[in-house]
Design an enzyme around this catalytic site. Structure first.
Site, PDB file in Angstrom:
ATOM      1  N   GLU A  91       0.874  -1.171   0.000  1.00 14.65           N
ATOM      2  CA  GLU A  91       0.000   0.000   0.000  1.00 14.65           C
ATOM      3  C   GLU A  91       0.909   1.218   0.000  1.00 14.65           C
ATOM      4  O   GLU A  91       1.467   1.579   1.038  1.00 14.65           O
ATOM      5  CB  GLU A  91      -0.919   0.003   1.219  1.00 14.65           C
ATOM      6  N   CYS A 133      -1.990   9.278   2.179  1.00 22.32           N
ATOM      7  CA  CYS A 133      -1.538   8.733   0.899  1.00 22.32           C
ATOM      8  C   CYS A 133      -2.544   8.977  -0.216  1.00 22.32           C
ATOM      9  O   CYS A 133      -2.201   8.887  -1.396  1.00 22.32           O
ATOM     10  CB  CYS A 133      -1.255   7.239   1.034  1.00 22.32           C
TER      11      CYS A 133
END
Length: 510
Positions: free
Chosen positions: A218, A253
């Site tokens: 991720e 993110c």
């Protein structure tokens, strides 16, 4: 975090041995045991919400409301969802198959992968730490969890709480920095789940390859925004973009990183962002308790470097205090593709406005760069949305808002290309830590129908084998579907029989 509190190399090996022993004992296989673990996590969070909020306030100057919404609330919801559905997720799956195999009891058995390593990031140290843990526990795995060393208050607290609430045979916590992480990566795992930067992600993937260990990455990247000016409400667009950019001080993110805005609409967007800035921080972001700080002074200096070297125009903010890790929410307009702010993921509240002339230019700009974790599109036009969707790639695509896809139940969360691979949340997370094991049980009586497979091979046996090749194809050489008379006749005959039966039962023959 004090290096004296880091996990020793000896204890890292011990943690690895403990979770492997627990997994191979079969203790995590019963669904009731998995549900007990999930329930423990929920009560850990509910019992300690105030303490966790205070820890995040100490580490990041983050307001409790943000921690409740973006960390604690989402993970509680995900854990309850896993508790409610794990029994169904773990059931054998009966796949569709050919008539030939229907007597062989074909099944897909969801099986836990084993002892897994999870390396979590600093920016959402509850949500992004526990989300893969929930998935792993629901799948029946055991976990060694590496916490972020930069969270001096949150990581030790979370380590203590996990040790108190969760079976230590199932979850072991490791604290430390690069040395401890490297030692963990030297060990053999059944899956590695990493959340963090692309640079470290490559290191993790390389280490995993030595043991042919499956990995979920991720990562992040520069998440773009594309704006359609037709009928655009720039006040609303400005508010949503600036909110997404300033959440957690921009350390997300999936935060919008730059905006591709029509050149003729850049001033309207700037006005919308300026209005939003006054609404979100009516006095000043400097004194606001609703605005977080950057994680370290080093990270603050890095972002300051982008701002110092930009060739764009600073139209909002611009103040930086490295000592207090403060970067004012900042918007830079007239940014070119080669600008300092466009080279790397910012991971802070610095937003670039990149003027473009056409939608084609915007799509080309995105497509020529690494695939982002998220792509945001503000438009009310279905064809505009379709064009962007069809001609770009990203982990997710969201229309007319930002960030909220991460918490939406039912959607996977994961990257694409440079932004990572694999996914999590709900059933997607369960599947990440699960091996879909093929299974079949062949009865003895079927042997006489399969005897042609055994040597010595004869022409008769070969003729039987050829029947598996010489099947009627539903398409021609150009791939066009052919009319299937047999299927049409069968369906028609069944419909006719049903009609006759209905007439006999309800209307008689007359």
């Amino acid at each position: 975090m004090d290096p004296a509190s880091y996990t020793t190399i000896e204890n890292i090996h011990k943690a690895h041995a403990i979770v492997n022993e627990t997994f191979h004992s079969g203790r995590t296989l019963p669904i009731a045991f998995r549900q007990k673990l999930l329930a423990s996590l929920v009560y850990m969070l509910k019992d300690n919400t105030d303490a966790l909020c205070a820890a995040l306030q100490a580490d990041l100057h983050r307001h409790a409301l943000e921690t409740i919404l973006s960390d604690i609330g989402i993970i509680i919801s995900e854990t309850v969802n896993a508790y409610n559905h794990v029994q169904a997720w773990a059931k054998d799956i009966k796949p569709p198959t050919l008539l030939t195999y229907q007597t062989m009891n074909l099944r897909i058995k969801p099986s836990p992968k084993g002892a897994v390593l999870i390396i979590s990031p600093f920016n959402y140290p509850i949500f992004l730490t526990l989300l893969p843990v929930v998935a792993a526990l629901s799948a029946g795995c055991t976990v060694v969890l590496k916490l972020p060393e930069s969270m001096a208050t949150s990581s030790p607290l979370l380590a203590d709480l996990i040790a108190k609430y969760v079976d230590p045979g199932v979850v072991q916590v490791v604290q430390g920095a690069a040395k401890e992480a490297s030692k963990l990566l030297d060990l053999k795992w059944d899956h590695i789940f990493f959340t963090g930067s692309e640079r470290i992600g490559r290191i993790v993937a390389t280490a995993a390859a030595k043991h042919t260990t499956p990995v979920t990455l991720e990562l992040g990247g520069k998440c773009p925004v594309i704006i359609d000016p037709r009928g655009a409400d720039f006040s609303l667009i400005g508010r949503r973009i600036l909110w997404g950019k300033t959440c957690n001080g921009g350390q997300a993110c999936v935060a919008p990183d730059y905006v591709l805005v029509p050149r003729s609409s850049q001033d309207a967007l700037i006005a919308g962002l300026q209005k939003a800035y006054k609404e979100l921080f009516p006095t000043s972001a400097t004194t606001s308790d609703s605005y977080a700080r950057i994680v370290t002074q080093g990270a603050t200096s890095r972002i300051k470097g982008y701002l110092d070297n930009t060739k764009g125009d600073i139209v909002i903010g611009g103040q930086v205090d490295t000592q207090t890790r403060f970067i004012e929410p900042t918007v830079v307009s007239n940014v070119g593709a080669g600008d300092s702010t466009m080279q790397d993921e910012i991971f802070g509240a610095l937003l670039s406005l990149v003027p473009v002339d056409t939608l084609e230019d915007a799509i080309k700009f995105v497509s020529e760069r690494p695939q982002p974790l998220a792509l945001y599109v503000f438009s009310q036009n279905s064809e505009f949305k379709k064009q962007v969707t069809d001609r770009t790639r990203s982990g997710s695509i969201v229309f007319n808002d930002v960030l909220i896809q991460v918490g939406a139940p039912g959607l996977p969360f994961g990257g694409s290309g440079s932004s990572g691979y694999g996914s999590q949340k709900g059933k997607f997370g369960f599947d990440t830590f699960t091996h879909m094991r093929a299974s079949m049980d062949v009865p003895g009586w079927i042997e006489r129908f399969m005897a042609f497979r055994y040597p010595p091979y004869t022409k008769r046996k070969q003729a039987i084998a050829l029947k598996t090749v010489n099947i009627a194809l539903p398409f021609d050489r150009d791939g066009k579907r052919l009319f299937n008379f047999t299927r049409w006749f069968t369906v028609s005959f069944i419909v006719l029989l049903m009609a006759v039966a209905y007439r006999i039962k309800y209307m008689g023959w007359a």
